[in-house]
Design a protein around this motif. Structure first.
Motif, PDB file in Angstrom:
ATOM      1  N   LYS A 138       0.821  -1.216   0.000  1.00  0.00           N
ATOM      2  CA  LYS A 138       0.000   0.000   0.000  1.00  0.00           C
ATOM      3  C   LYS A 138       0.851   1.261   0.000  1.00  0.00           C
ATOM      4  O   LYS A 138       2.004   1.259   0.444  1.00  0.00           O
ATOM      5  CB  LYS A 138      -0.929   0.005   1.221  1.00  0.00           C
ATOM      6  N   ARG A 203      -2.076  16.062  -2.408  1.00  0.00           N
ATOM      7  CA  ARG A 203      -2.966  15.564  -3.473  1.00  0.00           C
ATOM      8  C   ARG A 203      -2.163  15.080  -4.668  1.00  0.00           C
ATOM      9  O   ARG A 203      -2.502  14.076  -5.291  1.00  0.00           O
ATOM     10  CB  ARG A 203      -3.948  16.666  -3.901  1.00  0.00           C
ATOM     11  N   PRO A 207      -3.482   9.590  -4.713  1.00  0.00           N
ATOM     12  CA  PRO A 207      -4.140   9.261  -3.452  1.00  0.00           C
ATOM     13  C   PRO A 207      -3.426   8.122  -2.731  1.00  0.00           C
ATOM     14  O   PRO A 207      -2.616   7.405  -3.312  1.00  0.00           O
ATOM     15  CB  PRO A 207      -5.551   8.863  -3.880  1.00  0.00           C
ATOM     16  N   ASP A 209      -3.582   4.673  -0.097  1.00  0.00           N
ATOM     17  CA  ASP A 209      -4.415   3.530   0.279  1.00  0.00           C
ATOM     18  C   ASP A 209      -4.690   3.492   1.774  1.00  0.00           C
ATOM     19  O   ASP A 209      -5.669   2.891   2.219  1.00  0.00           O
ATOM     20  CB  ASP A 209      -3.717   2.225  -0.126  1.00  0.00           C
ATOM     21  N   SER A 241      -7.704   6.944  -1.519  1.00  0.00           N
ATOM     22  CA  SER A 241      -8.231   6.281  -2.712  1.00  0.00           C
ATOM     23  C   SER A 241      -9.567   5.613  -2.386  1.00  0.00           C
ATOM     24  O   SER A 241      -9.816   5.241  -1.235  1.00  0.00           O
ATOM     25  CB  SER A 241      -7.230   5.245  -3.221  1.00  0.00           C
ATOM     26  N   GLY A 244     -10.003   2.954   0.176  1.00  0.00           N
ATOM     27  CA  GLY A 244      -8.850   3.087   1.053  1.00  0.00           C
ATOM     28  C   GLY A 244      -9.262   3.251   2.508  1.00  0.00           C
ATOM     29  O   GLY A 244     -10.441   3.403   2.837  1.00  0.00           O
ATOM     30  N   ASP A 301     -16.140   3.397  -1.968  1.00  0.00           N
ATOM     31  CA  ASP A 301     -15.906   3.683  -3.374  1.00  0.00           C
ATOM     32  C   ASP A 301     -17.188   4.253  -3.988  1.00  0.00           C
ATOM     33  O   ASP A 301     -18.266   4.218  -3.392  1.00  0.00           O
ATOM     34  CB  ASP A 301     -15.435   2.442  -4.138  1.00  0.00           C
TER      35      ASP A 301
END
Length: 310
Positions: A138, A203, A207, A209, A241, A244, A301
């Motif tokens: 990650k 940023r 992104p 995890d 993310s 994440g 998500d």
């Protein structure tokens, strides 16, 4: 003040652990004192005023206990955190220089004589172990990194990359030495910046995890939880993310568990609560709301958010 009856019958096998935690208000008359084993030294800290007689009594109890569990020379660092600024003195042998301690097979540099923050917060041990278990392959962001212990554990867990951010460049320098001591020389960044002036850079680097947020609860000029946690949360999701994870920490006795969860609900609705991590058993609390809060969140998500909307 009977401290010795609460101490273990032998030295712990690990060289980095709290031996007595009075601040959880589980031991009457000892609410303001703690004792840590940071091999080969002990660190006694008192957050309440002690008379000369009380201090001598506690010092004597520790010395007698020490002689009962080991034949090593006593190395006791005594820290008065009730004074402003904190006062630190050494009884017996001084801690080694440099002073390295081991936690879960990893090594960290300490300076017990420096003052109130010596390099590693023992109450966060469960959080560090969690990060190690959840960092495999990650990209990790470690905010308020201090000496980068979370980052070392992330790298030990197989993190692909870690970005550490903290306003204190000396702390980050110590963090870099921690990484080098453990053989993690590549894949780690150190940013000595103010978080609230660095979101644009983060940023671009993201992104991520996994994001770890472990701020001071009240540090003038750096972070004040009641004012700055909401500011951070409003922009946190853009650094994570989809799918994440975030580990959100708060160590302010006056702010309960519901406070942090409500702040996340109000300012970072993209994050879903997963669970609260248990604190180490060596940090008992009569009121869990006053202890360290470590919450695991996950960013939904886009597909999940759409399905929940219908």
């Amino acid at each position: 003040m009977d401290l010795v009856t609460h101490l273990p019958a032998e030295l712990p096998e690990t060289g980095c652990v709290r031996l007595f935690h009075g601040r959880g208000h589980c031991f009457a008359g000892l609410e303001g004192v703690t004792l840590d084993w940071l091999a080969p030294s002990l660190l006694f800290t008192h957050f309440c005023p002690l008379s000369e007689e009380q201090a001598a009594q506690l010092e004597g109890q520790i010395a007698v206990w020490w002689q009962s569990v080991t034949d090593r020379p006593l190395s006791l660092v005594w820290q008065d955190r009730h004074s402003r600024p904190a006062q630190t003195r050494c009884i017996g042998q001084s801690p080694p220089q440099p002073h390295w301690v081991e936690e879960s097979g990893l090594w960290f540099e300490l300076d017990l004589l420096r003052g109130q923050n010596h390099g590693l917060f023992l109450d966060m041990a469960s959080g560090r172990d969690w990060v190690r278990q959840h960092s495999g392959d990650k990209k990790v962001l470690n905010l308020f990194a201090y000496t980068c212990a979370f980052s070392v554990f992330a790298m030990a867990g197989g993190a692909r990359e870690v970005v550490n951010l903290d306003m204190s460049k000396p702390a980050l320098g110590q963090g870099k030495r921690n990484h080098m001591k453990n053989g993690f020389d590549a894949g780690v960044r150190y940013l000595g910046h103010d978080l609230f002036k660095t979101f644009g850079k983060l940023r671009k680097l993201g992104p991520f995890d996994l994001v770890v947020v472990d701020p001071p609860s009240f540090q003038q000029g750096s972070f004040i939880a009641t004012k700055d946690y909401p500011r951070l949360l409003r922009r946190l999701a853009e650094l994570i993310s989809p799918g994440g994870e975030a580990l959100l920490c708060l160590n302010a006795p006056e702010l309960d568990r519901a406070y942090l969860r409500q702040q996340v609900a109000d300012h970072a609705p993209e994050l879903t609560f997963v669970r609260q991590l248990d604190n180490p058993v060596t940090f008992p609390e009569s009121d869990p709301d006053r202890g360290l809060k470590v919450f695991h969140y996950r960013r939904q998500d886009a597909e999940s958010r759409v399905s929940q909307a219908f």
